[in-house]
Design a protein around this motif. Structure first.
Motif, PDB file in Angstrom:
ATOM      1  N   ALA A  17       0.829  -1.209   0.000  1.00 22.10           N
ATOM      2  CA  ALA A  17       0.000   0.000   0.000  1.00 22.10           C
ATOM      3  C   ALA A  17       0.860   1.254   0.000  1.00 22.10           C
ATOM      4  CB  ALA A  17      -0.937  -0.015   1.212  1.00 22.10           C
ATOM      5  N   LEU A  18       1.899   1.279   0.838  1.00 21.94           N
ATOM      6  CA  LEU A  18       2.779   2.443   0.901  1.00 21.94           C
ATOM      7  C   LEU A  18       3.549   2.621  -0.407  1.00 21.94           C
ATOM      8  CD1 LEU A  18       4.187   2.100   4.544  1.00 21.94           C
ATOM      9  CD2 LEU A  18       2.521   3.764   3.703  1.00 21.94           C
ATOM     10  N   GLY A  19       3.990   1.499  -1.004  1.00 17.81           N
ATOM     11  CA  GLY A  19       4.681   1.595  -2.282  1.00 17.81           C
ATOM     12  C   GLY A  19       3.780   2.128  -3.377  1.00 17.81           C
ATOM     13  N   PHE A  20       2.513   1.692  -3.376  1.00 12.87           N
ATOM     14  CA  PHE A  20       1.560   2.180  -4.370  1.00 12.87           C
ATOM     15  C   PHE A  20       1.303   3.673  -4.201  1.00 12.87           C
ATOM     16  CE2 PHE A  20      -2.909   2.954  -5.631  1.00 12.87           C
ATOM     17  CZ  PHE A  20      -2.798   2.665  -6.984  1.00 12.87           C
ATOM     18  N   ALA A  25       2.483   9.341  -6.027  1.00 15.14           N
ATOM     19  CA  ALA A  25       3.058  10.669  -5.800  1.00 15.14           C
ATOM     20  C   ALA A  25       4.219  10.948  -6.747  1.00 15.14           C
ATOM     21  CB  ALA A  25       3.530  10.787  -4.341  1.00 15.14           C
ATOM     22  N   LEU A  26       4.924   9.895  -7.167  1.00 15.04           N
ATOM     23  CA  LEU A  26       6.109  10.071  -8.001  1.00 15.04           C
ATOM     24  C   LEU A  26       5.779  10.207  -9.484  1.00 15.04           C
ATOM     25  CD1 LEU A  26       9.220  10.128  -7.929  1.00 15.04           C
ATOM     26  CD2 LEU A  26       9.188   7.645  -8.209  1.00 15.04           C
ATOM     27  N   LEU A  27       4.709   9.588  -9.931  1.00 11.92           N
ATOM     28  CA  LEU A  27       4.384   9.585 -11.357  1.00 11.92           C
ATOM     29  C   LEU A  27       4.208  10.985 -11.950  1.00 11.92           C
ATOM     30  CD1 LEU A  27       2.014   6.490 -11.715  1.00 11.92           C
ATOM     31  CD2 LEU A  27       4.394   6.728 -12.465  1.00 11.92           C
ATOM     32  N   PHE A  29       5.582  13.749 -11.075  1.00 13.77           N
ATOM     33  CA  PHE A  29       6.908  14.367 -11.151  1.00 13.77           C
ATOM     34  C   PHE A  29       7.700  13.788 -12.320  1.00 13.77           C
ATOM     35  CE2 PHE A  29      11.428  14.478  -9.949  1.00 13.77           C
ATOM     36  CZ  PHE A  29      11.585  15.840  -9.773  1.00 13.77           C
ATOM     37  N   LEU A  30       7.647  12.473 -12.498  1.00 14.03           N
ATOM     38  CA  LEU A  30       8.353  11.849 -13.614  1.00 14.03           C
ATOM     39  C   LEU A  30       7.777  12.322 -14.948  1.00 14.03           C
ATOM     40  CD1 LEU A  30       8.730   8.179 -12.311  1.00 14.03           C
ATOM     41  CD2 LEU A  30      10.457   9.989 -12.341  1.00 14.03           C
ATOM     42  N   HIS A  31       6.477  12.554 -14.984  1.00  9.43           N
ATOM     43  CA  HIS A  31       5.850  13.046 -16.210  1.00  9.43           C
ATOM     44  C   HIS A  31       6.369  14.442 -16.566  1.00  9.43           C
ATOM     45  CE1 HIS A  31       2.881  13.660 -19.303  1.00  9.43           C
ATOM     46  NE2 HIS A  31       2.395  14.715 -18.681  1.00  9.43           N
ATOM     47  N   ILE A  32       6.497  15.310 -15.555  1.00  6.88           N
ATOM     48  CA  ILE A  32       7.015  16.657 -15.804  1.00  6.88           C
ATOM     49  C   ILE A  32       8.480  16.594 -16.235  1.00  6.88           C
ATOM     50  CG2 ILE A  32       7.523  18.892 -14.754  1.00  6.88           C
ATOM     51  CD1 ILE A  32       4.608  18.456 -15.286  1.00  6.88           C
ATOM     52  N   VAL A  33       9.260  15.705 -15.613  1.00 11.80           N
ATOM     53  CA  VAL A  33      10.660  15.540 -16.020  1.00 11.80           C
ATOM     54  C   VAL A  33      10.739  15.096 -17.471  1.00 11.80           C
ATOM     55  CG1 VAL A  33      12.764  14.198 -15.644  1.00 11.80           C
ATOM     56  CG2 VAL A  33      11.475  15.053 -13.690  1.00 11.80           C
ATOM     57  N   ALA A  34       9.897  14.161 -17.860  1.00 14.37           N
ATOM     58  CA  ALA A  34       9.894  13.695 -19.252  1.00 14.37           C
ATOM     59  C   ALA A  34       9.508  14.817 -20.203  1.00 14.37           C
ATOM     60  CB  ALA A  34       8.926  12.519 -19.387  1.00 14.37           C
ATOM     61  N   GLN A  35       8.539  15.635 -19.820  1.00 20.47           N
ATOM     62  CA  GLN A  35       8.156  16.761 -20.668  1.00 20.47           C
ATOM     63  C   GLN A  35       9.288  17.764 -20.827  1.00 20.47           C
ATOM     64  OE1 GLN A  35       4.563  18.496 -19.038  1.00 20.47           O
ATOM     65  NE2 GLN A  35       3.286  17.278 -20.410  1.00 20.47           N
ATOM     66  N   SER A  36      10.045  17.981 -19.746  1.00 16.30           N
ATOM     67  CA  SER A  36      11.110  18.986 -19.802  1.00 16.30           C
ATOM     68  C   SER A  36      12.220  18.605 -20.773  1.00 16.30           C
ATOM     69  CB  SER A  36      11.696  19.210 -18.408  1.00 16.30           C
ATOM     70  OG  SER A  36      12.417  18.071 -17.963  1.00 16.30           O
ATOM     71  N   VAL A  48       4.120  11.982 -24.906  1.00 21.92           N
ATOM     72  CA  VAL A  48       5.018  11.949 -23.753  1.00 21.92           C
ATOM     73  C   VAL A  48       4.259  11.447 -22.533  1.00 21.92           C
ATOM     74  CG1 VAL A  48       6.523  13.287 -22.249  1.00 21.92           C
ATOM     75  CG2 VAL A  48       6.356  13.862 -24.680  1.00 21.92           C
ATOM     76  N   THR A  49       4.757  10.407 -21.905  1.00 23.29           N
ATOM     77  CA  THR A  49       4.174   9.894 -20.661  1.00 23.29           C
ATOM     78  C   THR A  49       5.223   9.963 -19.542  1.00 23.29           C
ATOM     79  OG1 THR A  49       4.741   7.654 -21.386  1.00 23.29           O
ATOM     80  CG2 THR A  49       2.468   8.416 -21.782  1.00 23.29           C
ATOM     81  N   LEU A  50       6.019   8.896 -19.418  1.00 25.71           N
ATOM     82  CA  LEU A  50       7.052   8.855 -18.380  1.00 25.71           C
ATOM     83  C   LEU A  50       8.457   8.818 -18.971  1.00 25.71           C
ATOM     84  CD1 LEU A  50       5.428   6.293 -15.903  1.00 25.71           C
ATOM     85  CD2 LEU A  50       5.307   8.786 -15.849  1.00 25.71           C
TER      86      LEU A  50
END
Length: 293
Positions: A17-20, A25-27, A29-36, A48-50
């Protein structure tokens, strides 16, 4: 202590549950990093996704060369460094004497400090005080009005009460003053709570923008968060009709999604760099400062 089969199962379910939740919460942020790191065409076409598409550093080059971004970054950096340093020093100087039982009137002072956590004058009286003290359109309006946090004073006071009094008494026998005892004995022993308070104030200063909206109209004093707010809220179609801060931003930054993503990531990196150095003290400082005394 051995765990039962049910306890093992519950522990695994908790980890899942904590990992999910952490992944959720991380997805974004990773999406914005991929867009950048992607091209504007790839972003607008929804490819663009991840993972970056048409990988390029061009967005970061343009953002870091934009004068408005650089100026806002400098303002936020100066505010965070100077404000956090002043916050921590004042909090230590206030919490240390309040941790001593022999100080007369400390209960009344603590009552007044806690009272401010429950009641305050409100936005308009605060604005009038800031105006009367000449802090409007001044860099120090970011520092002075919030120089003391009642919550952090209470945490640090409780931590100081847990410092063995014998250490302070031995320092005084050796001729140390109260300030010397605080700097040489108490502060080195209180690094967990000081690191925690430092993190609180640093993140607060770095992310603050509402005091700029209330007290500052000089665009040269706008911090990074206001820059990002204008960058995201305003688009190419209303730049010509807008007299606000976005008028100072290069129109290409407002038009290209990759540049907006790069600006967001560039503003996040400093806190991401600082946090790991303070995180190991964070939980310890909060727990000890909240339960002692």
């Amino acid at each position: 202590m051995r765990l039962t089969r049910g306890e093992h199962l519950a522990s695994r379910l908790n980890y899942l549950a904590l990992g999910f939740i952490a992944l959720l919460a991380l997805l974004p942020f990773l999406h914005i990093v991929a867009q950048s790191f992607s091209s504007h065409q790839a972003i607008t076409s929804g490819r663009v996704t991840l993972w970056p598409v048409d990988f390029s550093f061009e967005a970061y080059v343009k953002v870091l060369s934009e004068q408005a971004f650089v100026n806002a970054f400098k303002v936020s950096l100066l505010r965070t460094v100077i404000g956090t340093l002043l916050n921590v020093v004042i909090t230590c100087m206030l919490a240390y004497p309040l941790s001593k039982a022999y100080i007369k009137g400390r209960s009344a002072i603590m009552f007044l400090i806690v009272f401010t956590m429950l009641f305050n004058g409100g936005m308009i009286p605060t604005f009038l005080v800031v105006k009367a003290t000449g802090l409007l359109n001044s860099f120090w309006v970011y520092i002075i009005p919030g120089a003391v946090s009642a919550f952090n004073v209470i945490i640090m006071r409780n931590f100081f009460q847990g410092v063995p009094p014998e250490l302070e008494e031995s320092a005084k026998i050796d001729g140390s003053s109260n300030i010397g005892t605080l700097i040489r004995i108490v502060v080195p022993l209180s690094m967990p709570v000081i690191a925690t308070i430092t993190l609180f104030h640093a993140v607060g200063h770095w992310n603050a923008f509402f005091d700029t909206v209330l007290y500052v109209t000089d665009r040269n004093l706008f911090p990074l968060q206001v820059y990002l707010r204008e960058l995201i809220m305003f688009n190419q179609s209303n730049i010509s009709n807008n007299n606000g801060y976005a008028a100072n931003i290069d129109s290409t930054l407002l038009a290209l999604e990759s540049l907006k993503a790069a600006a967001l990531i560039a503003s996040t990196v400093p806190i991401l760099i600082v946090y790991p150095f303070l995180q190991k003290h964070f939980v310890k400082g909060i727990m000890l400062g909240s339960v002692k005394g």
